[in-house]
Design a protein around this motif. Structure first.
Motif, PDB file in Angstrom:
ATOM      1  N   ILE A  27     -27.342 -11.590 -32.551  1.00  0.00           N
ATOM      2  CA  ILE A  27     -28.200 -10.567 -33.135  1.00  0.00           C
ATOM      3  C   ILE A  27     -28.549  -9.562 -32.039  1.00  0.00           C
ATOM      4  CG2 ILE A  27     -30.319 -11.856 -32.735  1.00  0.00           C
ATOM      5  CD1 ILE A  27     -31.270 -10.847 -35.505  1.00  0.00           C
ATOM      6  N   GLU A  28     -28.635  -8.276 -32.409  1.00  0.00           N
ATOM      7  CA  GLU A  28     -28.917  -7.228 -31.423  1.00  0.00           C
ATOM      8  C   GLU A  28     -29.999  -6.292 -31.964  1.00  0.00           C
ATOM      9  OE1 GLU A  28     -25.320  -5.192 -30.405  1.00  0.00           O
ATOM     10  OE2 GLU A  28     -24.469  -6.944 -29.424  1.00  0.00           O
ATOM     11  N   PHE A  29     -30.842  -5.826 -31.047  1.00  0.00           N
ATOM     12  CA  PHE A  29     -31.886  -4.856 -31.362  1.00  0.00           C
ATOM     13  C   PHE A  29     -31.823  -3.748 -30.331  1.00  0.00           C
ATOM     14  CE2 PHE A  29     -33.546  -9.142 -32.202  1.00  0.00           C
ATOM     15  CZ  PHE A  29     -33.565  -9.096 -33.574  1.00  0.00           C
ATOM     16  N   ASN A  30     -32.037  -2.515 -30.791  1.00  0.00           N
ATOM     17  CA  ASN A  30     -32.049  -1.388 -29.869  1.00  0.00           C
ATOM     18  C   ASN A  30     -33.310  -0.577 -30.112  1.00  0.00           C
ATOM     19  OD1 ASN A  30     -31.422   0.525 -27.991  1.00  0.00           O
ATOM     20  ND2 ASN A  30     -29.715   1.422 -29.140  1.00  0.00           N
ATOM     21  N   ASP A  31     -34.310  -0.771 -29.275  1.00  0.00           N
ATOM     22  CA  ASP A  31     -35.581  -0.055 -29.344  1.00  0.00           C
ATOM     23  C   ASP A  31     -36.214  -0.201 -30.736  1.00  0.00           C
ATOM     24  OD1 ASP A  31     -37.575   1.377 -28.045  1.00  0.00           O
ATOM     25  OD2 ASP A  31     -36.834   3.298 -28.823  1.00  0.00           O
ATOM     26  N   ALA A  32     -36.259  -1.447 -31.222  1.00  0.00           N
ATOM     27  CA  ALA A  32     -36.791  -1.729 -32.559  1.00  0.00           C
ATOM     28  C   ALA A  32     -38.216  -2.272 -32.443  1.00  0.00           C
ATOM     29  CB  ALA A  32     -35.911  -2.751 -33.265  1.00  0.00           C
ATOM     30  N   PRO A  33     -39.106  -1.869 -33.362  1.00  0.00           N
ATOM     31  CA  PRO A  33     -40.472  -2.425 -33.350  1.00  0.00           C
ATOM     32  C   PRO A  33     -40.444  -3.890 -33.784  1.00  0.00           C
ATOM     33  CG  PRO A  33     -40.173  -0.912 -35.191  1.00  0.00           C
ATOM     34  CD  PRO A  33     -38.933  -0.828 -34.374  1.00  0.00           C
ATOM     35  N   LEU A  34     -41.463  -4.633 -33.378  1.00  0.00           N
ATOM     36  CA  LEU A  34     -41.511  -6.075 -33.620  1.00  0.00           C
ATOM     37  C   LEU A  34     -41.428  -6.448 -35.104  1.00  0.00           C
ATOM     38  CD1 LEU A  34     -41.683  -8.827 -32.281  1.00  0.00           C
ATOM     39  CD2 LEU A  34     -44.163  -8.683 -32.474  1.00  0.00           C
ATOM     40  N   ASP A  78     -34.619 -20.690 -30.381  1.00  0.00           N
ATOM     41  CA  ASP A  78     -34.519 -20.159 -29.022  1.00  0.00           C
ATOM     42  C   ASP A  78     -34.859 -18.671 -28.974  1.00  0.00           C
ATOM     43  OD1 ASP A  78     -33.736 -22.652 -28.145  1.00  0.00           O
ATOM     44  OD2 ASP A  78     -31.596 -22.193 -28.242  1.00  0.00           O
ATOM     45  N   LEU A  79     -34.433 -17.926 -29.991  1.00  0.00           N
ATOM     46  CA  LEU A  79     -34.712 -16.494 -30.023  1.00  0.00           C
ATOM     47  C   LEU A  79     -36.210 -16.227 -30.139  1.00  0.00           C
ATOM     48  CD1 LEU A  79     -33.865 -13.548 -30.121  1.00  0.00           C
ATOM     49  CD2 LEU A  79     -33.388 -13.845 -32.557  1.00  0.00           C
ATOM     50  N   VAL A  80     -36.880 -16.960 -31.018  1.00  0.00           N
ATOM     51  CA  VAL A  80     -38.334 -16.773 -31.187  1.00  0.00           C
ATOM     52  C   VAL A  80     -39.063 -17.171 -29.902  1.00  0.00           C
ATOM     53  CG1 VAL A  80     -40.359 -17.602 -32.458  1.00  0.00           C
ATOM     54  CG2 VAL A  80     -38.292 -16.961 -33.692  1.00  0.00           C
ATOM     55  N   ALA A  81     -38.626 -18.243 -29.260  1.00  0.00           N
ATOM     56  CA  ALA A  81     -39.238 -18.658 -27.991  1.00  0.00           C
ATOM     57  C   ALA A  81     -39.019 -17.597 -26.906  1.00  0.00           C
ATOM     58  CB  ALA A  81     -38.667 -19.998 -27.542  1.00  0.00           C
ATOM     59  N   THR A  82     -37.845 -16.976 -26.887  1.00  0.00           N
ATOM     60  CA  THR A  82     -37.558 -15.921 -25.909  1.00  0.00           C
ATOM     61  C   THR A  82     -38.436 -14.705 -26.149  1.00  0.00           C
ATOM     62  OG1 THR A  82     -35.279 -16.688 -25.722  1.00  0.00           O
ATOM     63  CG2 THR A  82     -35.743 -14.453 -24.963  1.00  0.00           C
ATOM     64  N   ILE A  83     -38.589 -14.310 -27.415  1.00  0.00           N
ATOM     65  CA  ILE A  83     -39.442 -13.158 -27.730  1.00  0.00           C
ATOM     66  C   ILE A  83     -40.895 -13.462 -27.362  1.00  0.00           C
ATOM     67  CG2 ILE A  83     -40.357 -11.763 -29.639  1.00  0.00           C
ATOM     68  CD1 ILE A  83     -37.580 -11.949 -30.924  1.00  0.00           C
ATOM     69  N   ASN A  84     -41.344 -14.683 -27.628  1.00  0.00           N
ATOM     70  CA  ASN A  84     -42.714 -15.069 -27.241  1.00  0.00           C
ATOM     71  C   ASN A  84     -42.894 -14.987 -25.729  1.00  0.00           C
ATOM     72  OD1 ASN A  84     -43.606 -15.505 -29.850  1.00  0.00           O
ATOM     73  ND2 ASN A  84     -43.092 -17.681 -29.834  1.00  0.00           N
ATOM     74  N   ASP A  85     -41.903 -15.417 -24.972  1.00  0.00           N
ATOM     75  CA  ASP A  85     -41.997 -15.352 -23.516  1.00  0.00           C
ATOM     76  C   ASP A  85     -41.974 -13.909 -23.018  1.00  0.00           C
ATOM     77  OD1 ASP A  85     -42.106 -18.077 -23.320  1.00  0.00           O
ATOM     78  OD2 ASP A  85     -39.975 -18.326 -22.856  1.00  0.00           O
ATOM     79  N   LEU A  86     -41.124 -13.075 -23.614  1.00  0.00           N
ATOM     80  CA  LEU A  86     -40.983 -11.688 -23.144  1.00  0.00           C
ATOM     81  C   LEU A  86     -42.209 -10.840 -23.484  1.00  0.00           C
ATOM     82  CD1 LEU A  86     -37.271 -10.906 -24.069  1.00  0.00           C
ATOM     83  CD2 LEU A  86     -38.223 -11.217 -21.787  1.00  0.00           C
ATOM     84  N   LEU A  87     -42.684 -10.974 -24.715  1.00  0.00           N
ATOM     85  CA  LEU A  87     -43.753 -10.088 -25.182  1.00  0.00           C
ATOM     86  C   LEU A  87     -45.139 -10.733 -25.174  1.00  0.00           C
ATOM     87  CD1 LEU A  87     -41.923  -8.448 -28.231  1.00  0.00           C
ATOM     88  CD2 LEU A  87     -42.102  -7.603 -25.888  1.00  0.00           C
TER      89      LEU A  87
END
Length: 156
Positions: A97-104, A139-148
């Protein structure tokens, strides 16, 4: 016969070998089987070293790869009644999955659509996200939680 000639003949008779004075070479080996045995032994040792190096390389390159386990929760279809199995969300399925400057909120909707899951705990006013990710939804949700620094979670 003189002593000098007799001494020379004795020398030649003592050290003469058939073919020792051939004109096609300086050194004629008197025992070729000795050299053949050593050449064969050296070849066998060389092949063994090459095989050991190849095996070590294979082990080093494939040590992190784990075999994929066979599915254990596959139910056999019954012939008596129609199947009424409930499709569970594929939380651990690996997708890209890819995002480019997308709001949460847009990122959350995209994750829910891609992985067929429901995400809770989102907050408004979060920064935009640019990310290319290949992995499971957990893993993706955990990564977003860590980043943001968010508190997103997948509903079970």
């Amino acid at each position: 016969m003189t002593d000098k000639i007799k001494h020379s003949l004795d020398f030649v008779v003592k050290f003469y070998r058939p073919g020792a004075f051939r004109p096609d070479g300086w050194f004629i080996d008197s025992n070729p089987s000795f050299w053949r045995r050593h050449a064969v032994a050296a070849s066998v040792i060389g092949i063994a070293l090459i095989a050991a190096a190849a095996a070590a390389t294979f082990v080093v390159l494939h040590k992190d790869e784990a075999p994929t386990p066979a599915p254990t929760n596959v139910a056999a279809p019954s012939t008596d009644a129609p199947s009424t199995e409930i499709e569970l969300p594929s939380v651990s399925e690996v997708k890209k999955i890819e995002f480019n400057d997308a709001p949460l909120p847009e990122v959350v909707k995209s994750i829910e659509a891609t992985y067929n899951v429901k995400i809770s705990g989102q907050t408004a006013g979060q920064p935009n996200l640019t990310l290319s990710y290949q992995g499971s939804a957990e893993d993706l949700v955990a990564t977003i939680n860590d980043l943001l620094g968010t508190n997103l979670s997948i509903e079970k």
